[in-house]
Motif scaffolding. Structure first.
Motif, PDB file in Angstrom:
ATOM      1  N   UNK A 340       0.831  -1.202   0.000  1.00  0.00           N
ATOM      2  CA  UNK A 340       0.000   0.000   0.000  1.00  0.00           C
ATOM      3  C   UNK A 340       0.867   1.254   0.000  1.00  0.00           C
ATOM      4  N   UNK A 341       1.908   1.240   0.805  1.00  0.00           N
ATOM      5  CA  UNK A 341       2.782   2.409   0.905  1.00  0.00           C
ATOM      6  C   UNK A 341       3.444   2.718  -0.428  1.00  0.00           C
ATOM      7  N   UNK A 342       4.015   1.691  -1.070  1.00  0.00           N
ATOM      8  CA  UNK A 342       4.732   1.909  -2.330  1.00  0.00           C
ATOM      9  C   UNK A 342       3.756   2.260  -3.447  1.00  0.00           C
ATOM     10  N   UNK A 343       2.573   1.661  -3.425  1.00  0.00           N
ATOM     11  CA  UNK A 343       1.580   1.966  -4.460  1.00  0.00           C
ATOM     12  C   UNK A 343       1.152   3.429  -4.392  1.00  0.00           C
ATOM     13  N   UNK A 344       1.177   4.011  -3.190  1.00  0.00           N
ATOM     14  CA  UNK A 344       0.708   5.394  -3.046  1.00  0.00           C
ATOM     15  C   UNK A 344       1.755   6.418  -3.487  1.00  0.00           C
ATOM     16  N   UNK A 345       3.044   6.081  -3.339  1.00  0.00           N
ATOM     17  CA  UNK A 345       4.093   7.017  -3.751  1.00  0.00           C
ATOM     18  C   UNK A 345       5.449   6.316  -3.741  1.00  0.00           C
ATOM     19  N   UNK A 346       6.356   6.849  -4.548  1.00  0.00           N
ATOM     20  CA  UNK A 346       7.729   6.340  -4.530  1.00  0.00           C
ATOM     21  C   UNK A 346       8.363   6.637  -3.173  1.00  0.00           C
ATOM     22  N   UNK A 347       9.210   5.709  -2.742  1.00  0.00           N
ATOM     23  CA  UNK A 347       9.877   5.839  -1.447  1.00  0.00           C
ATOM     24  C   UNK A 347      11.383   5.782  -1.671  1.00  0.00           C
ATOM     25  N   UNK A 348      12.102   6.738  -1.082  1.00  0.00           N
ATOM     26  CA  UNK A 348      13.560   6.698  -1.150  1.00  0.00           C
ATOM     27  C   UNK A 348      14.091   6.376   0.244  1.00  0.00           C
ATOM     28  N   UNK A 480      12.101   2.466  -3.748  1.00  0.00           N
ATOM     29  CA  UNK A 480      10.972   1.545  -3.779  1.00  0.00           C
ATOM     30  C   UNK A 480       9.882   2.183  -4.620  1.00  0.00           C
ATOM     31  N   UNK A 481       9.442   1.502  -5.650  1.00  0.00           N
ATOM     32  CA  UNK A 481       8.490   2.120  -6.577  1.00  0.00           C
ATOM     33  C   UNK A 481       7.568   1.079  -7.207  1.00  0.00           C
ATOM     34  N   UNK A 482       6.375   1.553  -7.561  1.00  0.00           N
ATOM     35  CA  UNK A 482       5.443   0.748  -8.357  1.00  0.00           C
ATOM     36  C   UNK A 482       5.266   1.368  -9.738  1.00  0.00           C
ATOM     37  N   UNK A 483       6.184   2.241 -10.130  1.00  0.00           N
ATOM     38  CA  UNK A 483       6.123   2.884 -11.441  1.00  0.00           C
ATOM     39  C   UNK A 483       6.092   1.820 -12.536  1.00  0.00           C
ATOM     40  N   UNK A 484       5.121   1.909 -13.421  1.00  0.00           N
ATOM     41  CA  UNK A 484       4.920   0.862 -14.435  1.00  0.00           C
ATOM     42  C   UNK A 484       6.087   0.792 -15.411  1.00  0.00           C
TER      43      UNK A 484
END
Length: 691
Positions: A340-348, A480-484
């Protein structure tokens, strides 16, 4: 702006390039400077001294060993104009200066200072009667039974000496029980024996008294030769080439070939001999002849030949007042639900200031999540008792499709990675050994998860290894990212590594050995064109090392075009800054502090639309052209601003741990401006991010 323009001929002048090996060697003087710095806690100074010694060992094992091989092959000079033989000669000169400085630091500064605060590393001539009695008994009971002294005579030729092992050459007089005349013997210290012995408090009167094993062996070596007179006992250590040379195209099974090669690593060609300072010249010449070395390879040592083993004192002494203050890495909010966290925004994650826990949690949650279908990961160095490995094994046991790219050729971790690969395979993980001829150095984790009617990809990309230990001692960046688009690219790269796919069309990433080199050159040249057009143009780059000639020439051209270039290069740098008309706009600094600087970050002003990339690769020839590496563009402006602020801007302000590279190749400490307090980039991040 082609690298083959005729105008580039002037930029190929060897005087514009520092020798990579000598530059790498000089890095250890900056590490040693931390040991000499009175503002650093005392046991941490000891640790820096030991690090400089260990680094020098590895330098001889790999860099000097490789040069020795290049000399034998008659290889040509590098961009700096030095042929291998000339480089080796300069290495021995500079290394001798470093060794002298290391032992001066130990003998005249650190050992006395440690003694003043109750941490005593005792010379033989300082042992009390009680200490001598205890050490003699310890020798007879616990050391002598595992020793196998070898007398040298026609029936007993010179034994094989293991790389970096502790040995004593003993000069004898008299005859043994068989009537054999004594002359010389070798006493090898088994690897099972600790190199530092802690004396009991009841015997010593203090909790922190230590003795080197080499001192004990020398003191009581006569017990090994009853009836004979010991005329002298001199410790020595030989360093050998440890670079494994496996012709991957000629072997059917890389793992088996590496196992065979590892068996002989400890007995490869000698490159250095360390010997007690007072050892007679004829004994030194005997050792040199045996190891096929000349006089330039001798380092006479005023102290223990394995000084790096003093690091055990750091571990054994429980004195928080003599060490850096502890810190608690910041833990990312939302770690209990990583998807949920990564889906909402990229994390560094900026390690070690940010905890490595989110990466471990992501993998743990993926291993248990019924919606996760597949996990793919690269492992270059994982460390002992790795939670990463446990989660991958658990994921396979839970029915996930798990693929791990294990780099068997990770230097000095080959044996550990062979065992790791076997363990993963036994658990049902599909193990891939990478690409023939190209080390897989990229740091990638891909998780494929079913969400609704489709599949989503979650990705971790990093500048450092999946190693919880180094995540607390190295500075690194993780995304950490969910970028397609990034998920698409990482998927293709894994497909390419494990299969036989052609070169890739990537959307957001650069990849060695295909597009990372050309992509960096393009961006450097773009800054030069922008500067010529009057647009904002600047480059800031942070890396561990720089030697790739085309990149250096591109930076020179950009400097000539008016681009301001700030390079933060921890170790070796072959670029010569500050040369009028060539590199006057280039500034190079190195930061050496509490944590090992390891993050690779590249920022280009791009005419006012800045572009920031992170990656696994330095601007080294091997990383850009002969390895599987990744570079990834930071898309989220918020994340990019944070990395720019913490990793680039922050380190350019450092006046505490920063060194500036001068045009003549020397490094000088950066000094605060008049009246200003010293500024430490690492301390700033500790105070800002950590508890």
């Amino acid at each position: 702006m082609s690298d083959h323009d005729s105008s580039d001929d002037l930029l190929r002048d060897p005087s514009l390039y520092f020798n990579r090996e000598l530059s790498q060697l000089d890095f250890n003087f900056r590490v040693l400077a931390q040991a000499q710095d009175g503002s650093v806690p005392l046991l941490e100074r000891l640790r820096y001294l030991c690090i400089s010694c260990t680094n020098l060992d590895e330098f001889f094992e790999i860099r000097a060993g490789t040069l020795q091989h290049a000399q034998e092959l008659g290889l040509a000079a590098g961009p700096d104009g030095l042929v291998p033989s000339a480089t080796l000669a300069r290495i021995h000169e500079r290394a001798a200066e470093l060794v002298a400085a290391q032992y001066d630091c130990w003998n005249t500064v650190l050992r006395p200072a440690l003694g003043d605060v109750g941490v005593r590393v005792l010379h033989r001539d300082a042992w009390s009667d009680a200490q001598t009695d205890w050490l003699r008994k310890h020798f007879l009971d616990d050391i002598l039974p595992v020793l196998s002294p070898l007398g040298l005579d026609p029936a007993h030729p010179f034994p094989k000496i293991l790389n970096k092992s502790l040995n004593i050459v003993v000069v004898l007089e008299g005859r043994d029980a068989f009537g054999r005349a004594g002359h010389l013997a070798i006493v090898r210290a088994p690897r099972s024996l600790p190199r530092i012995i802690q004396l009991p408090e009841a015997v010593s009167g203090g909790p922190s008294d230590f003795v080197f094993l080499s001192s004990v062996l020398s003191a009581f070596v006569d017990e090994l030769f009853p009836g004979m007179l010991v005329k002298g006992a001199y410790q020595f250590r030989v360093t050998r080439n440890s670079e494994l040379l496996v012709d991957e195209e000629e072997v059917e099974n890389l793992a088996l070939a590496l196992k065979d090669e590892l068996l002989g690593r400890g007995y490869m060609r000698a490159v250095r001999l360390e010997i007690a300072e007072q050892c007679p010249p004829d004994i030194v010449q005997l050792l040199l002849a045996n190891f096929e070395l000349d006089d330039s390879a001798v380092y006479r040592i005023n102290g223990p030949v394995n000084l790096n083993r003093a690091i055990q004192v750091y571990d054994l002494v429980k004195r928080p007042d003599l060490k850096f203050p502890p810190f608690t890495p910041r833990i990312l909010p939302g770690v209990e639900s990583m998807f949920e966290t990564i889906a909402s925004h990229d994390v560094v994650l900026h390690h070690p200031f940010d905890s490595f826990t989110p990466v471990l949690e992501l993998l743990r949650q993926a291993s248990e999540d019924p919606n996760v279908l597949a996990i793919k990961q690269t492992l270059y160095r994982a460390g002992k008792d790795s939670q990463i490995v446990e989660h991958l094994i658990q994921a396979a046991r839970n029915g996930k499709d798990v693929t791990v790219v294990v780099e068997l050729r990770a230097r000095f971790d080959e044996e550990a990675n062979l065992g790791l690969a076997d363990r993963l395979q036994a658990a049902g993980v599909q193990v891939v050994y990478g690409v023939v001829g190209y080390k897989t150095h990229a740091k990638m984790l891909l998780i494929v998860r079913r969400e609704g009617k489709g599949l989503c990809r979650y990705v971790h990309l990093g500048t450092g290894n999946y190693h919880s230990g180094t995540a607390r001692t190295y500075t690194d960046i993780g995304l950490l990212t969910a970028d397609a688009d990034i998920g698409h690219d990482v998927h293709l790269i894994f497909q390419q590594i494990s299969g036989l796919s052609p070169s890739l069309e990537l959307r957001r990433m650069l990849q060695s050995p295909f597009t990372l080199h050309s992509g960096m050159l393009m961006r450097i040249d773009r800054e030069a064109r922008n500067a010529q057009a009057g647009l904002p143009a600047r480059i800031i780059a942070k890396m561990n090392a720089l030697n790739e000639p085309q990149v250096i020439r591109a930076l020179y051209r950009a400097s000539q075009a008016g681009v301001r270039i700030d390079l933060i290069v921890r170790g070796a740098c072959s670029l010569r800054p500050g040369v009028p008309g060539v590199s006057d706009n280039i500034h190079v600094r190195s930061v050496v502090g509490r944590f090992l600087e390891h993050s690779r970050v590249y920022w280009f002003q791009n005419g006012g639309d800045p572009e920031l990339l992170c990656g696994s690769a330095d601007w080294l020839e091997r990383n850009l052209l002969r390895r599987v590496e990744t570079g990834f563009v930071i898309v989220d402006p918020r994340v990019a601003r944070r990395i720019y602020s913490e990793v680039l801007e922050n380190y350019l302000e450092d006046t505490c741990n920063a060194w500036e590279l001068a045009p003549d190749g020397h490094y000088a400490r950066v000094q605060p401006a008049d009246g200003a307090a010293p500024y430490s980039a690492q301390l700033k991040l500790l105070s800002k991010l950590c508890g």
